[in-house]
Motif scaffolding. Structure first.
Motif, PDB file in Angstrom:
ATOM      1  N   GLN A  56       0.809  -1.213   0.000  1.00  0.00           N
ATOM      2  CA  GLN A  56       0.000   0.000   0.000  1.00  0.00           C
ATOM      3  C   GLN A  56       0.850   1.275   0.000  1.00  0.00           C
ATOM      4  O   GLN A  56       1.972   1.297   0.497  1.00  0.00           O
ATOM      5  CB  GLN A  56      -0.953   0.002   1.207  1.00  0.00           C
ATOM      6  CG  GLN A  56      -0.284  -0.079   2.556  1.00  0.00           C
ATOM      7  CD  GLN A  56      -0.059  -1.518   3.008  1.00  0.00           C
ATOM      8  OE1 GLN A  56       0.082  -2.417   2.200  1.00  0.00           O
ATOM      9  NE2 GLN A  56      -0.033  -1.734   4.315  1.00  0.00           N
ATOM     10  N   LYS A  57       0.300   2.306  -0.558  1.00  0.00           N
ATOM     11  CA  LYS A  57       0.963   3.610  -0.593  1.00  0.00           C
ATOM     12  C   LYS A  57       1.191   4.097   0.832  1.00  0.00           C
ATOM     13  O   LYS A  57       0.304   4.034   1.682  1.00  0.00           O
ATOM     14  CB  LYS A  57       0.107   4.624  -1.368  1.00  0.00           C
ATOM     15  CG  LYS A  57       0.772   5.984  -1.545  1.00  0.00           C
ATOM     16  CD  LYS A  57      -0.089   6.904  -2.387  1.00  0.00           C
ATOM     17  CE  LYS A  57       0.572   8.255  -2.577  1.00  0.00           C
ATOM     18  NZ  LYS A  57      -0.246   9.179  -3.420  1.00  0.00           N
ATOM     19  N   GLY A  58       2.394   4.581   1.091  1.00  0.00           N
ATOM     20  CA  GLY A  58       2.725   5.104   2.407  1.00  0.00           C
ATOM     21  C   GLY A  58       3.251   4.075   3.378  1.00  0.00           C
ATOM     22  O   GLY A  58       3.579   4.419   4.522  1.00  0.00           O
TER      23      GLY A  58
ATOM     24  N   ASP B 236       5.639   2.136   5.500  1.00  0.00           N
ATOM     25  CA  ASP B 236       6.991   2.504   5.927  1.00  0.00           C
ATOM     26  C   ASP B 236       7.540   1.543   6.983  1.00  0.00           C
ATOM     27  O   ASP B 236       8.450   1.889   7.740  1.00  0.00           O
ATOM     28  CB  ASP B 236       7.015   3.932   6.465  1.00  0.00           C
ATOM     29  CG  ASP B 236       6.072   4.129   7.657  1.00  0.00           C
ATOM     30  OD1 ASP B 236       5.379   3.159   8.039  1.00  0.00           O
ATOM     31  OD2 ASP B 236       6.047   5.246   8.202  1.00  0.00           O
TER      32      ASP B 236
END
Length: 322
Positions: free
Chosen positions: A63-65, A67
């Motif tokens: 998923q985007k983001g 981390d």
């Protein structure tokens, strides 16, 4: 319970993750899909679904983001995400089932961390593109990838449903293979941990210069080198070899130097030739490098050990390296 992972080609990170969950939560069903409704309905979603939330059983990293990363900076993929959450419990279960030992939660965490450091992080690195393979040119990631059906296999399957069934079958084969990898990784470390305790408790003979192990196959060199400066030789019975062995002790980890070598006159001799030199009727062999020798009986190996202790030749070049 139900585990969902993505359909299509599988990789080592999702196979490892599902194998771990299957060990910790035995009896789960498995589906391979990209259908959002089926993914939401599953108890665990691995490498699919766009969510990282261990509390709800979600272990995706696409998923985007996203981390998520180790303190070392190595980014998590699904193998590491699941191992981070369930690795210690997996270690406890495998230690009991495969090694026959109940280990403490702290020991399980230490072993899980070691396995992540030695293995799991490389599966993640291969999946995220940080490394080509994990580790080496034909490492575990490449081996697991080879379980996928080829285009010829899919063509011969005949239709989409048959090809999906084949891929699920191959995924389960890869899971079984990975479960063996996990079992080996855990039992090796449990064995090493238990060996340290047993080596420390072992009897010392000949004024402390000789260490007697009940099982000569257990790893001993590190603890003897670090904690037993007086020990010159280690003896023990090797069940697989059906004989007693005498080993020299490493002087350091930098080269093959031993604290004391076996006598020069024994080098490379076997059976009758070695018996003639040693006076030990059941002597079996002495390696040409003089770091290991064998006899069939305890009395025989003790006689050889006493001869080696009495020999005044300086230490030479080689030693056992465990």
């Amino acid at each position: 319970m139900l585990i969902a992972t993505h359909s299509g080609k599988f990789h080592a990170d999702d196979v490892w993750a599902v194998a771990v969950l299957d060990i910790v939560f035995p009896g789960c069903d498995l589906i391979r899909t990209r259908d959002p409704e089926k993914i939401r309905a599953a108890d665990f979603a691995v490498d699919v679904g766009g969510i990282w939330d261990p509390q709800s059983g979600r272990f995706d990293h696409h998923q985007k983001g996203f981390d998520g990363a180790r303190l070392s900076g190595v980014v998590y993929a699904s193998a590491g995400l699941v191992w981070k959450e369930h690795g210690a419990r997996c270690v406890e279960i495998v230690a009991r089932a495969h090694a026959g030992y109940d280990i403490s939660p702290e020991q399980a965490r230490d072993i899980a961390y070691a396995i992540d450091n030695d293995l799991v992080q490389y599966l993640d690195m291969a999946d995220t593109g940080a490394a080509r393979n994990a580790p080496g040119g034909y490492g575990l990631s490449a081996v697991v990838s080879g379980f996928n059906p080829t285009w010829i296999d899919e063509q011969q399957a005949g239709d989409v449903a048959a090809a999906d069934a084949l891929r699920l079958q191959r995924f389960r084969r890869a899971m079984d293979f990975m479960a063996d990898i996990i079992a080996n990784a855990v039992t090796y470390r449990v064995g090493s941990m238990r060996a340290v305790e047993l080596v420390r408790q072992s009897e010392r003979l000949e004024d402390g210069r000789l260490l007697l192990l009940k099982n000569g196959a257990m790893p001993w060199s590190t603890v003897v080198r670090r904690e037993m400066p007086k020990v010159l030789f280690v003896i023990g019975y090797h069940l697989g070899e059906q004989r007693y062995m005498i080993n020299t002790v490493p002087a350091n980890t930098e080269n093959f130097e031993a604290r004391k070598d076996l006598p020069e006159a024994w080098a490379g001799l076997r059976d009758a030739d070695l018996a003639a030199v040693t006076g030990v009727a059941d002597a079996v062999f002495c390696h040409n490098g003089r770091f290991i020798a064998a006899a069939k009986s305890f009395d025989g190996i003790m006689a050889m050990a006493r001869l080696a202790l009495a020999d005044e030749l300086p230490g030479a070049r080689r030693t056992a390296n465990e």
